[in-house]
Design a protein around this motif. Structure first.
Motif, PDB file in Angstrom:
ATOM      1  N   ARG A 124     -19.249 -34.939 -39.439  1.00  0.00           N
ATOM      2  CA  ARG A 124     -19.124 -35.456 -40.809  1.00  0.00           C
ATOM      3  C   ARG A 124     -18.771 -34.302 -41.743  1.00  0.00           C
ATOM      4  O   ARG A 124     -19.188 -33.168 -41.502  1.00  0.00           O
ATOM      5  CB  ARG A 124     -20.482 -36.021 -41.265  1.00  0.00           C
ATOM      6  CG  ARG A 124     -20.871 -37.334 -40.647  1.00  0.00           C
ATOM      7  CD  ARG A 124     -22.331 -37.660 -40.956  1.00  0.00           C
ATOM      8  NE  ARG A 124     -22.654 -37.672 -42.367  1.00  0.00           N
ATOM      9  CZ  ARG A 124     -23.235 -38.690 -43.016  1.00  0.00           C
ATOM     10  NH1 ARG A 124     -23.537 -39.792 -42.348  1.00  0.00           N
ATOM     11  NH2 ARG A 124     -23.527 -38.615 -44.292  1.00  0.00           N
ATOM     12  N   GLU A 125     -18.078 -34.601 -42.792  1.00  0.00           N
ATOM     13  CA  GLU A 125     -17.708 -33.541 -43.755  1.00  0.00           C
ATOM     14  C   GLU A 125     -18.929 -32.905 -44.401  1.00  0.00           C
ATOM     15  O   GLU A 125     -18.929 -31.732 -44.753  1.00  0.00           O
ATOM     16  CB  GLU A 125     -16.808 -34.127 -44.851  1.00  0.00           C
ATOM     17  CG  GLU A 125     -15.348 -34.086 -44.477  1.00  0.00           C
ATOM     18  CD  GLU A 125     -14.464 -34.528 -45.630  1.00  0.00           C
ATOM     19  OE1 GLU A 125     -14.894 -34.460 -46.786  1.00  0.00           O
ATOM     20  OE2 GLU A 125     -13.324 -34.948 -45.338  1.00  0.00           O
ATOM     21  N   ASP A 126     -19.987 -33.707 -44.559  1.00  0.00           N
ATOM     22  CA  ASP A 126     -21.160 -33.200 -45.281  1.00  0.00           C
ATOM     23  C   ASP A 126     -22.251 -32.666 -44.366  1.00  0.00           C
ATOM     24  O   ASP A 126     -23.371 -32.462 -44.800  1.00  0.00           O
ATOM     25  CB  ASP A 126     -21.752 -34.318 -46.161  1.00  0.00           C
ATOM     26  CG  ASP A 126     -22.255 -35.499 -45.350  1.00  0.00           C
ATOM     27  OD1 ASP A 126     -21.963 -35.551 -44.136  1.00  0.00           O
ATOM     28  OD2 ASP A 126     -22.952 -36.367 -45.919  1.00  0.00           O
ATOM     29  N   VAL A 127     -21.910 -32.432 -43.087  1.00  0.00           N
ATOM     30  CA  VAL A 127     -22.984 -32.114 -42.144  1.00  0.00           C
ATOM     31  C   VAL A 127     -23.704 -30.797 -42.463  1.00  0.00           C
ATOM     32  O   VAL A 127     -24.876 -30.627 -42.149  1.00  0.00           O
ATOM     33  CB  VAL A 127     -22.457 -32.137 -40.685  1.00  0.00           C
ATOM     34  CG1 VAL A 127     -21.551 -30.940 -40.395  1.00  0.00           C
ATOM     35  CG2 VAL A 127     -23.611 -32.174 -39.704  1.00  0.00           C
ATOM     36  N   THR A 128     -23.009 -29.871 -43.092  1.00  0.00           N
ATOM     37  CA  THR A 128     -23.688 -28.616 -43.448  1.00  0.00           C
ATOM     38  C   THR A 128     -24.011 -28.560 -44.944  1.00  0.00           C
ATOM     39  O   THR A 128     -24.323 -27.509 -45.484  1.00  0.00           O
ATOM     40  CB  THR A 128     -22.842 -27.386 -43.066  1.00  0.00           C
ATOM     41  OG1 THR A 128     -21.571 -27.505 -43.692  1.00  0.00           O
ATOM     42  CG2 THR A 128     -22.674 -27.274 -41.565  1.00  0.00           C
ATOM     43  N   LYS A 129     -23.893 -29.729 -45.592  1.00  0.00           N
ATOM     44  CA  LYS A 129     -24.221 -29.771 -47.030  1.00  0.00           C
ATOM     45  C   LYS A 129     -25.536 -30.524 -47.221  1.00  0.00           C
ATOM     46  O   LYS A 129     -25.779 -31.540 -46.564  1.00  0.00           O
ATOM     47  CB  LYS A 129     -23.105 -30.485 -47.812  1.00  0.00           C
ATOM     48  CG  LYS A 129     -21.814 -29.689 -47.817  1.00  0.00           C
ATOM     49  CD  LYS A 129     -20.745 -30.416 -48.613  1.00  0.00           C
ATOM     50  CE  LYS A 129     -19.420 -29.685 -48.462  1.00  0.00           C
ATOM     51  NZ  LYS A 129     -18.291 -30.584 -48.330  1.00  0.00           N
ATOM     52  N   HIS A 130     -26.346 -30.053 -48.147  1.00  0.00           N
ATOM     53  CA  HIS A 130     -27.614 -30.697 -48.450  1.00  0.00           C
ATOM     54  C   HIS A 130     -27.371 -32.115 -48.974  1.00  0.00           C
ATOM     55  O   HIS A 130     -26.464 -32.308 -49.773  1.00  0.00           O
ATOM     56  CB  HIS A 130     -28.325 -29.865 -49.530  1.00  0.00           C
ATOM     57  CG  HIS A 130     -29.725 -30.278 -49.753  1.00  0.00           C
ATOM     58  ND1 HIS A 130     -30.758 -29.871 -48.941  1.00  0.00           N
ATOM     59  CD2 HIS A 130     -30.274 -31.101 -50.674  1.00  0.00           C
ATOM     60  CE1 HIS A 130     -31.884 -30.399 -49.373  1.00  0.00           C
ATOM     61  NE2 HIS A 130     -31.617 -31.150 -50.424  1.00  0.00           N
ATOM     62  N   PRO A 131     -28.100 -33.147 -48.556  1.00  0.00           N
ATOM     63  CA  PRO A 131     -29.278 -33.092 -47.684  1.00  0.00           C
ATOM     64  C   PRO A 131     -29.003 -33.372 -46.200  1.00  0.00           C
ATOM     65  O   PRO A 131     -29.901 -33.248 -45.395  1.00  0.00           O
ATOM     66  CB  PRO A 131     -30.149 -34.210 -48.257  1.00  0.00           C
ATOM     67  CG  PRO A 131     -29.157 -35.235 -48.726  1.00  0.00           C
ATOM     68  CD  PRO A 131     -27.949 -34.464 -49.194  1.00  0.00           C
ATOM     69  N   ARG A 132     -27.740 -33.783 -45.859  1.00  0.00           N
ATOM     70  CA  ARG A 132     -27.482 -34.076 -44.439  1.00  0.00           C
ATOM     71  C   ARG A 132     -27.749 -32.843 -43.582  1.00  0.00           C
ATOM     72  O   ARG A 132     -28.090 -32.937 -42.405  1.00  0.00           O
ATOM     73  CB  ARG A 132     -26.029 -34.536 -44.270  1.00  0.00           C
ATOM     74  CG  ARG A 132     -25.713 -35.159 -42.914  1.00  0.00           C
ATOM     75  CD  ARG A 132     -26.233 -36.572 -42.774  1.00  0.00           C
ATOM     76  NE  ARG A 132     -26.021 -37.106 -41.443  1.00  0.00           N
ATOM     77  CZ  ARG A 132     -26.432 -38.317 -41.040  1.00  0.00           C
ATOM     78  NH1 ARG A 132     -27.071 -39.119 -41.872  1.00  0.00           N
ATOM     79  NH2 ARG A 132     -26.212 -38.739 -39.807  1.00  0.00           N
ATOM     80  N   SER A 133     -27.587 -31.665 -44.177  1.00  0.00           N
ATOM     81  CA  SER A 133     -27.797 -30.402 -43.448  1.00  0.00           C
ATOM     82  C   SER A 133     -29.212 -30.302 -42.895  1.00  0.00           C
ATOM     83  O   SER A 133     -29.437 -29.624 -41.896  1.00  0.00           O
ATOM     84  CB  SER A 133     -27.531 -29.220 -44.385  1.00  0.00           C
ATOM     85  OG  SER A 133     -28.400 -29.277 -45.502  1.00  0.00           O
TER      86      SER A 133
END
Lengths: 208, 242
Positions: free
Chosen positions: B59-68
């Motif tokens: 996912r594009e947000d995998v290293t972005k909070h909160p998915r991270s």
């Protein structure tokens, strides 16, 4: 994390299962620990671990050799590996002690065996991380014969469904116990899954 | 993780590998339940699952909070954005011979929520940390869970964290020896209210190098250590003996 703790199974099935971790302590003896870790890595590879890996390459059960792992290690490598006999674990500890490198060493295994080795090598153990079992909603756990395999990966990368599939394939003669053990070992990315032990555990499912 | 539906051939090879059973086949294509997925990355590792069409992607947000939060507590190869430390825990007993983090007046406790095999929601983690709040616990400063507290004294976690689910997460702290039994009683009682499991660790110091440390009061709680444990051999230098 305590990923080498909480391995399940009987004392008999755990007797040839040792995990070695060598850890430089951040801000204490981490600086310049690279050459020391390389020395230990050399000892480990000369004696021959049952499994070893690194996050950079994967483990020896995912298509890379020990040389590939060594050649791609970072400047300060982590040493995480397992041994399938007390003799090989003893030999590694003996040689690490002779080198007197001053890095922290932990061994996971049967208490009696680790204390025996310590006494013979005049090593004075410092601390223990005890496993006091599994609690909470334990009805959600898979059967014990699945747990004793998947808990050899402390990061939880091995699925209960993969272990169940391996058992089923051995029962149906689709895989040998060794092939099943290698399949299950692969998701364990750091290389502390004991393939020899898994092979023995799967052997009991061969139809007589 | 996500599946590229154009590439997926619906072979189902990936299904048994998912540690949290998040993958199913729908209309002949693999689908990952995004609420269940912990972002451990196993399905996307080409040398493990060997997806014939390499259909998995991040996912594009995998290293972005909160998915991270899911990623960093579930994928051992990931390094926390918050702490810059890989993994879910700390050096714990591994370097105790040189850090002296657990001294002879204390025990170290770790509650490994979700381990083994069940995974954990931070709603369950908060139940445990709120129950422990009465002991004024100071959580291990290097443990990444420290960054998920809204109010550490009350044991409450951030709203973002409460929506996340991970393979496991470790509640880690020291206790004075005379606090051990009430703290463990609280942990075990709270365990009965959880929708997940936890593995319980206790770090103790050796007094006699030929004998495992004994903690007889734990037998009263029905707690007996396993025969196989993790022992720090005291070979690190400079040695902390206190």
């Amino acid at each position: 994390m305590s990923h080498s703790l909480h391995r399940r199974g009987s004392k008999c099935s755990l007797k040839d299962d040792f995990v070695l971790l060598v850890t430089p302590a951040v801000n204490i003896n981490h600086k310049d620990s690279g050459p020391k870790l390389w020395k230990i890595l050399n000892i480990v590879t000369e004696v021959g671990p049952n499994n070893i890996g690194s996050y950079e390459t994967g483990t020896i059960y995912t298509g890379v050799t020990i040389d590939d792992i060594r050649n791609n290690m970072p400047e300060t490598p982590r040493v995480r590996c397992c041994f399938d006999s007390k003799d090989s674990m003893f030999e590694v500890l003996k040689r690490i002690k002779e080198e007197d490198l001053g890095l922290s060493i932990t061994v996971s295994g049967l208490n009696d065996d680790i204390l025996d080795m310590c006494q013979e090598l005049d090593i004075k153990p410092h601390s223990v991380n005890y496993s006091f079992g599994i609690h909470g909603a334990t009805e959600k756990l898979p059967p014990e014969e699945v747990l004793e395999v998947l808990t050899m990966c402390g990061h939880g990368m091995i699925s209960k469904n993969l272990v169940a599939k391996a058992i089923d394939q051995v029962k149906r003669g689709k895989k040998t116990p060794h092939e099943a053990a290698v399949m299950v070992a692969q998701p364990c990315v750091c290389g502390i899954f004991n393939v020899s032990r898994a092979e023995k555990l799967f052997s009991k499912y061969i139809e007589k | 993780m996500l599946v590229n539906k154009e590439l997926c051939i619906g072979c189902g090879l990936c299904i048994p590998y998912c540690p949290v059973s998040a993958i199913t086949i729908v209309n002949k294509k693999a689908v990952i339940d995004q609420d269940i997925c912990t972002e451990c990355g196993t399905c996307g590792r080409k040398n493990i699952v060997k997806c014939p069409t390499s259909a998995f992607y991040d996912r594009e947000d995998v290293t972005k909070h909160p998915r991270s939060i899911r990623k960093f507590f579930s994928d051992p190869t990931a390094t926390h954005v918050e702490t810059k430390v890989p993994g879910r825990g700390t050096e714990e007993v591994k370097t105790n011979d040189v850090t002296g983090r657990v001294d002879k007046k204390h025990y170290g406790i770790a509650i490994e929520m979700g381990r083994p095999s069940v995974a954990a929601s931070y709603r369950d983690v908060e139940k445990m940390t709120m129950a422990l709040a009465k002991f004024n616990i100071e959580y291990e400063p290097c443990n990444p869970i420290k960054f998920l507290f809204e109010d550490e004294k009350k044991g409450t976690l951030t709203k973002d964290a409460l929506e996340q689910r991970v393979i496991s997460t470790i509640i880690e702290f020291n206790v004075e020896k005379d606090q051990l039994v009430p703290v463990l009683q609280t942990i075990l009682e709270t365990g009965q209210t959880l929708d997940t499991v936890f593995s319980l660790d206790l770090i103790a110091r050796f007094n006699n190098p030929t004998k495992m440390p004994e903690i007889p009061e734990l037998l009263e709680l029905g707690l007996e250590p396993r025969p196989n444990n993790k022992i720090n051999l005291g070979m690190g230098r400079p040695l902390k003996e206190a």
